[in-house]
Design a protein around this motif. Structure first.
Motif, PDB file in Angstrom:
ATOM      1  N   UNK A   1       0.841  -1.196   0.000  1.00 59.87           N
ATOM      2  CA  UNK A   1       0.000   0.000   0.000  1.00 59.87           C
ATOM      3  C   UNK A   1       0.875   1.245   0.000  1.00 59.87           C
TER       4      UNK A   1
ATOM      5  N   UNK B   1      -7.969  -9.540   3.177  1.00 61.31           N
ATOM      6  CA  UNK B   1      -6.517  -9.501   3.018  1.00 61.31           C
ATOM      7  C   UNK B   1      -5.842 -10.658   3.739  1.00 61.31           C
ATOM      8  N   UNK B   2      -6.371 -11.010   4.918  1.00 60.55           N
ATOM      9  CA  UNK B   2      -5.720 -12.037   5.722  1.00 60.55           C
ATOM     10  C   UNK B   2      -6.132 -13.437   5.313  1.00 60.55           C
TER      11      UNK B   2
ATOM     12  N   UNK C   1     -10.739 -10.102   7.761  1.00 57.92           N
ATOM     13  CA  UNK C   1     -10.731  -9.319   6.524  1.00 57.92           C
ATOM     14  C   UNK C   1     -10.256 -10.163   5.346  1.00 57.92           C
TER      15      UNK C   1
ATOM     16  N   UNK D   1      -9.555   4.927  -0.248  1.00 55.30           N
ATOM     17  CA  UNK D   1      -8.676   5.577   0.719  1.00 55.30           C
ATOM     18  C   UNK D   1      -7.549   6.352   0.046  1.00 55.30           C
ATOM     19  N   UNK D   2      -7.174   5.925  -1.165  1.00 50.36           N
ATOM     20  CA  UNK D   2      -6.050   6.591  -1.794  1.00 50.36           C
ATOM     21  C   UNK D   2      -6.481   7.578  -2.866  1.00 50.36           C
TER      22      UNK D   2
ATOM     23  N   UNK E   1      -5.447  -4.370   7.016  1.00 46.93           N
ATOM     24  CA  UNK E   1      -5.042  -4.384   5.610  1.00 46.93           C
ATOM     25  C   UNK E   1      -3.850  -5.305   5.356  1.00 46.93           C
ATOM     26  N   UNK E   2      -3.432  -6.062   6.343  1.00 53.03           N
ATOM     27  CA  UNK E   2      -2.231  -6.876   6.150  1.00 53.03           C
ATOM     28  C   UNK E   2      -2.588  -8.229   5.573  1.00 53.03           C
TER      29      UNK E   2
ATOM     30  N   UNK F   1      -0.378   3.897   7.385  1.00 54.22           N
ATOM     31  CA  UNK F   1       0.028   4.041   5.990  1.00 54.22           C
ATOM     32  C   UNK F   1      -0.802   3.213   5.038  1.00 54.22           C
ATOM     33  N   UNK F   2      -1.475   2.174   5.548  1.00 53.74           N
ATOM     34  CA  UNK F   2      -2.318   1.373   4.669  1.00 53.74           C
ATOM     35  C   UNK F   2      -3.565   2.140   4.256  1.00 53.74           C
ATOM     36  N   UNK F   3      -3.908   3.183   4.985  1.00 53.38           N
ATOM     37  CA  UNK F   3      -4.982   4.053   4.569  1.00 53.38           C
ATOM     38  C   UNK F   3      -6.366   3.620   4.980  1.00 53.38           C
ATOM     39  N   UNK F   4      -6.493   2.489   5.629  1.00 53.85           N
ATOM     40  CA  UNK F   4      -7.818   2.018   6.033  1.00 53.85           C
ATOM     41  C   UNK F   4      -8.234   2.715   7.328  1.00 53.85           C
ATOM     42  N   UNK F   5      -9.434   3.280   7.376  1.00 55.84           N
ATOM     43  CA  UNK F   5      -9.840   3.977   8.603  1.00 55.84           C
ATOM     44  C   UNK F   5      -9.917   3.061   9.817  1.00 55.84           C
TER      45      UNK F   5
END
Lengths: 305, 189
Positions: A64, B66-67, B64, B187-188, A216-217, A120-124
């Motif tokens: 990210x 992602x995991x 989630x 988010x980005x 987000x990981x 830094x991943x940007x997820x709230x």
């Protein structure tokens, strides 16, 4: 400093690192099995956590942005550096440097790395998780520090192996568990907060904010964070053993004490629900801090313990 | 259904060494993302708790996409929920697997004549294994997961590779059903 000192220190530190990883990861698996038996389940294999970690490392990771990647490395590196200073039985890398405050500062490097990476991943949800983790840290650090400062005041040393050695002079009667029972209870409650076990699981909260900072990981970054989590658990429990349970004179006692503390914390975790973050802060600033100040007063002015 | 884009069936190359080792770990540590909008989800709690104890196979729920390694689609999908499943599936990191429960994912099941439900999930996402039953009993669920583990070990669970190789075909089908599939990076942006 001569080269010999540094080399021996590095080697010992590396040994402590390997021991910490293998032991804590195995114990996590064993604890999952114990908890499973409490649920009347069979539970996973004892080496399940190794499989989880290596599986996560074998997956394809995404990124990210560089803050996200760099933060993970900073977290793992900072925590590994902290583990290398940890006295395990007689193995103390960098003998004169195992000061209590080293852990406080180096540990913060790892935690800030993780906070930076998660944000830094940007997820709230990650932002909410990090905010909750730091708020909770403010909660448990104050009573814990009051107790530790009382111990340092009484012993006249802030070296962790020194504090452990003073407790080992007279068998079990000179442990801080016996000399400062109120302080040990406060320390254990703070340990639950550090480990993020159930009453203080607020910053992970899988059902509420989808595992908080970890949201987000995936893939390799998640694997590195899981290794970091094992190391962080090792640091926290070793600190508790060295501060309150008299360290350990040989590796068997260390392992037994470690096992009892970790499994006890995990079982307590099974019996509780989850506090809200304001309840966590109110709880830590009500009972633990009052008891901690009472214990510190007894030690400093009453000369008891 | 756009038929112009052909599906590619690449022969599976079997790599020795590291891939074999990582397949052992992947097979024995499966983290699930449960997309439980269908009725088959009611059988999952039994499979997870003390009666059948999924954790002894190394499986566990995750919070989630992602995991997670495997996404469980429990039953029918309406057009709206298909979009969310696609978003979740594309967020998962490779290798990823998809398990479909019940007949609804095969041909629509009892919703075969509904205008709001998609009939063949296989047209939109690659399915590694189907679990039969309406609803499948916990025994069938556990059996399905055992089969998935065997498939991962013998390198037959290659849905994620199929999805990558035939991405244009799947995307065309998805757009045909949904109108627009855009992965939003809220988010980005």
């Amino acid at each position: 400093m001569d080269i010999n000192y540094i080399l021996t220190g590095m080697l010992t530190g590396f040994g402590v690192l390997v021991f910490a990883f293998v032991w804590q990861t195995s114990l996590s698996g064993i604890t999952r099995k114990v908890v499973g038996r409490f649920h009347k389940r069979y539970g996973p294999k004892w080496y399940q956590e190794f499989r989880d970690i290596f599986k996560a490392m074998s997956k394809r990771g995404i990124t990210h942005g560089w803050v996200y990647d760099f933060g993970v490395m900073m977290a793992l590196g900072g925590i590994m550096a902290t583990v290398m200073f940890m006295p395990v039985v007689t193995f103390v890398a960098f003998g004169q440097l195992d000061n209590f405050f080293i852990y406080v500062y180096l540990f913060a490097v790892g935690m800030l790395g993780m906070a930076m990476s998660a944000v830094g991943s940007g997820n709230p949800l990650a932002g909410i998780g990090v905010m909750r983790a730091l708020t909770q840290m403010v909660g448990y650090e104050v009573p814990f520090m009051v107790i530790v400062l009382a111990i340092i005041f009484r012993d006249g040393t802030s070296s962790l192996s020194g504090i452990a050695a003073i407790q080992q002079t007279g068998g079990i009667l000179t442990w801080n568990l016996v000399k400062m029972p109120i302080g040990t209870i406060v320390g254990f409650i703070c340990l639950l907060g550090m480990l993020g076990k159930k009453p203080f699981e607020t910053f992970i909260a899988p059902a509420e904010i989808a595992s908080g900072p970890m949201v987000e990981y995936g893939g390799k970054q998640l694997g590195m964070l899981m290794i970091m989590h094992q190391f962080a658990t090792f640091i926290e429990i070793s600190l508790f053993i060295n501060l309150f349970l008299g360290g350990a004179t040989n590796i068997v006692f260390f392992i037994i004490k470690y096992m009892i503390i970790y499994i006890l914390a995990s079982l307590i975790s099974q019996a509780f629900g989850r506090f809200k973050i304001d309840q966590v802060i109110k709880y830590f600033y009500r009972w633990p801090i009052v008891l901690a100040i009472l214990q510190a007063g007894l030690v400093v002015w009453g000369r008891i313990g | 259904m756009s038929k112009e884009i052909k599906k590619v069936e690449k022969p599976e190359k079997i790599k020795k060494g590291w891939d074999g080792i990582s397949n052992y770990f992947r097979a024995n540590s499966i983290w699930m993302l449960m997309y439980c909008t269908g009725c088959c989800a009611i059988e999952l709690p039994q499979a997870m708790t003390s009666r059948y104890d999924m954790e002894r196979l190394g499986m566990g729920p995750m919070a989630t996409p992602r995991q997670a390694d495997v996404i469980l689609v429990t039953g029918y999908l309406s057009v709206k929920t298909l979009r969310r499943v696609i978003y979740a599936y594309e967020q998962m990191s490779e290798p990823k697997y998809l398990v479909a429960f019940g007949p609804c994912a095969i041909n629509g099941g009892i919703y075969y004549d509904s205008h709001a439900v998609i009939k063949q999930l296989d047209q939109y996402l690659p399915i590694d294994i189907y679990i039969a039953g309406c609803m499948p009993k916990p025994e069938a669920v556990m059996n399905g997961f055992k089969d998935l583990i065997e498939m991962i070990k013998s390198k037959k669970a290659t849905g994620w590779r199929k999805y990558r190789d035939n991405n244009a075909w799947y995307k065309a089908n998805q757009i045909h059903a949904l109108g627009e599939v855009r992965i939003k990076d809220e988010f980005h942006e």
